[in-house]
Design an enzyme around this catalytic site. Structure first.
Site, short mmCIF file in Angstrom:
data_model
loop_
_atom_site.label_atom_id
_atom_site.label_comp_id
_atom_site.label_asym_id
_atom_site.label_seq_id
_atom_site.Cartn_x
_atom_site.Cartn_y
_atom_site.Cartn_z
N GLY A 3 0.67 -1.28 -0.07
CA GLY A 3 -0.03 -0.02 -0.16
C GLY A 3 0.68 1.39 0.02
O GLY A 3 0.30 2.40 -0.44
N GLU B 132 4.69 3.80 5.83
CA GLU B 132 3.58 2.94 5.71
C GLU B 132 2.38 3.53 5.39
O GLU B 132 2.19 4.97 5.27
CB GLU B 132 3.18 2.16 7.26
CG GLU B 132 2.00 1.63 7.49
CD GLU B 132 1.69 0.26 6.79
OE1 GLU B 132 1.85 0.36 5.40
OE2 GLU B 132 1.30 -0.68 7.41
N ASP B 133 1.46 3.04 4.54
CA ASP B 133 0.26 3.51 4.26
C ASP B 133 -0.67 4.04 5.33
O ASP B 133 -0.93 5.38 5.27
CB ASP B 133 -0.71 2.69 3.18
CG ASP B 133 -0.94 1.49 3.81
OD1 ASP B 133 -0.72 1.01 4.92
OD2 ASP B 133 -1.44 0.43 3.00
N ASP C 152 -3.92 1.66 11.47
CA ASP C 152 -5.05 1.62 11.60
C ASP C 152 -5.11 0.94 13.08
O ASP C 152 -5.14 1.62 14.16
CB ASP C 152 -5.60 0.45 10.73
CG ASP C 152 -7.08 0.35 10.69
OD1 ASP C 152 -7.86 0.81 10.91
OD2 ASP C 152 -7.54 -1.10 10.27
N LYS D 26 -5.68 6.27 11.14
CA LYS D 26 -7.21 6.13 11.79
C LYS D 26 -7.07 6.12 13.62
O LYS D 26 -7.14 5.17 13.81
CB LYS D 26 -7.71 4.88 11.40
CG LYS D 26 -8.02 5.09 9.81
CD LYS D 26 -8.51 4.03 9.28
CE LYS D 26 -9.01 3.75 7.95
NZ LYS D 26 -9.62 2.35 7.48
N ILE E 40 -10.65 3.15 2.67
CA ILE E 40 -10.25 4.04 1.51
C ILE E 40 -9.51 3.17 0.44
O ILE E 40 -8.82 2.25 0.95
CB ILE E 40 -9.48 5.39 2.01
CG1 ILE E 40 -8.45 5.06 2.85
CG2 ILE E 40 -10.52 6.26 2.96
CD1 ILE E 40 -7.25 6.01 3.17
N ASP F 250 -5.52 -0.30 -1.71
CA ASP F 250 -6.56 -1.26 -2.53
C ASP F 250 -7.66 -1.77 -1.93
O ASP F 250 -7.83 -1.68 -0.71
CB ASP F 250 -5.59 -2.64 -3.00
CG ASP F 250 -5.36 -3.62 -1.64
OD1 ASP F 250 -5.10 -3.10 -0.53
OD2 ASP F 250 -5.64 -4.80 -1.96
P1 5GP Z 1 -3.10 -2.30 11.40
O1 5GP Z 1 -2.12 -3.47 11.71
O2 5GP Z 1 -2.64 -0.98 11.77
O3 5GP Z 1 -4.90 -2.70 11.74
O4 5GP Z 1 -3.27 -2.39 9.88
C1 5GP Z 1 -2.87 -1.30 9.03
C2 5GP Z 1 -3.03 -1.96 7.56
O5 5GP Z 1 -4.51 -2.12 7.20
C3 5GP Z 1 -2.57 -0.59 6.51
O6 5GP Z 1 -1.20 -0.86 6.24
C4 5GP Z 1 -3.36 -1.07 5.41
O7 5GP Z 1 -2.85 -1.98 4.54
C5 5GP Z 1 -4.76 -1.82 5.73
N1 5GP Z 1 -5.72 -0.82 5.92
C6 5GP Z 1 -6.37 -0.22 7.23
N2 5GP Z 1 -7.18 0.78 6.81
C7 5GP Z 1 -7.45 0.74 5.57
C8 5GP Z 1 -8.03 1.26 4.57
O8 5GP Z 1 -9.06 2.13 4.69
N3 5GP Z 1 -8.17 1.02 3.24
C9 5GP Z 1 -7.15 0.04 2.60
N4 5GP Z 1 -7.22 -0.18 1.40
N5 5GP Z 1 -6.15 -0.53 3.65
C10 5GP Z 1 -6.49 -0.32 4.94
MG MG Z 2 -0.35 -2.27 4.64
#
Ligand code: 5GP
Ligand code: MG
Length: 177
Positions: free
Chosen positions: A44, A100-101, A104, A132, A154, A160
């Site tokens: 991402g 990182e993208d 979350d 977020k 998103i 994606d």
């Molecule tokens: P975490 O480990 O913080 O829960 O996961 C983060 C990852 O979840 C991000 O790197 C991304 O790949 C994915 N992710 C979280 N929210 C979104 C979103 O709104 N859209 C997309 N496409 N991926 C997301």
């Molecule tokens: Mg990711």
């Protein structure tokens, strides 16, 4: 699933990139860092990383890639974090910037930064294109944040849904029509 409203236009994304790079520049200058290893978290963050590294005011940058994700094929985090390629990267004694993208739940970045710190870098910073904060389940704060966003799924600009829409030059909310 359909592309709904545009959350960030191409122009707004450019402003995010320029601002984030300026934030990074000021920390690098403050800490007298003159070489950097950028680790792009696939997949991402590939577009954001490409734009960001061209705006950081430093010539001596290496760019590496890791694969890390806590998502399966859908829009709900699976909870498990998979990591790949980290062992191929020289980290000991280096200045590391993870790109990182989205931060979350925070699990991916927490796991990844812990694994990187175990390899004894000089510095580790994390830049997240989007944050977020209301979704966080573990304690983790990126050092640099492009923009805070609400709890919506998103796509675009590298992000994606099921492998699609990474190509969009803008970021849009995905939803049921
Ligand atoms: P975490 O480990 O913080 O829960 O996961 C983060 C990852 O979840 C991000 O790197 C991304 O790949 C994915 N992710 C979280 N929210 C979104 C979103 O709104 N859209 C997309 N496409 N991926 C997301
Ligand atoms: Mg990711």
């Amino acid at each position: 699933m359909e592309i709904k409203n545009v959350l960030f236009s191409e122009q707004e994304l450019n402003q995010i990139v320029v601002r984030t790079a300026a934030d990074i520049d000021s920390v690098l200058k403050r800490d007298k860092v003159n070489s950097l290893t950028v680790i792009c978290v696939l997949r991402g963050a590939f577009v954001f990383t490409a734009d960001l590294v061209r705006n950081i005011d430093l010539n001596d940058i290496r760019i590496e890639f890791v694969s890390a994700s806590s998502y399966g094929g859908g829009t709900v985090s699976s909870g498990e974090v998979h990591m790949d390629f980290l062992n191929d990267i020289e980290i000991k004694g280096k200045n590391i910037l993870v790109v990182e993208d989205i931060a979350d739940t925070g699990r991916t970045l927490k796991k990844l930064t812990e694994a990187i710190k175990a390899k004894e870098p000089d510095n580790v910073w994390v830049a997240a294109m989007f944050d977020k904060p209301e979704r966080r389940t573990v304690e983790f704060e990126p050092d640099f944040i492009g923009a805070k966003i609400p709890d919506e799924f998103i796509v675009g600009y590298g992000l994606d849904f099921d492998g699609r829409y990474r190509n969009l030059p803008y970021v849009a909310v995905l939803g049921f029509e």
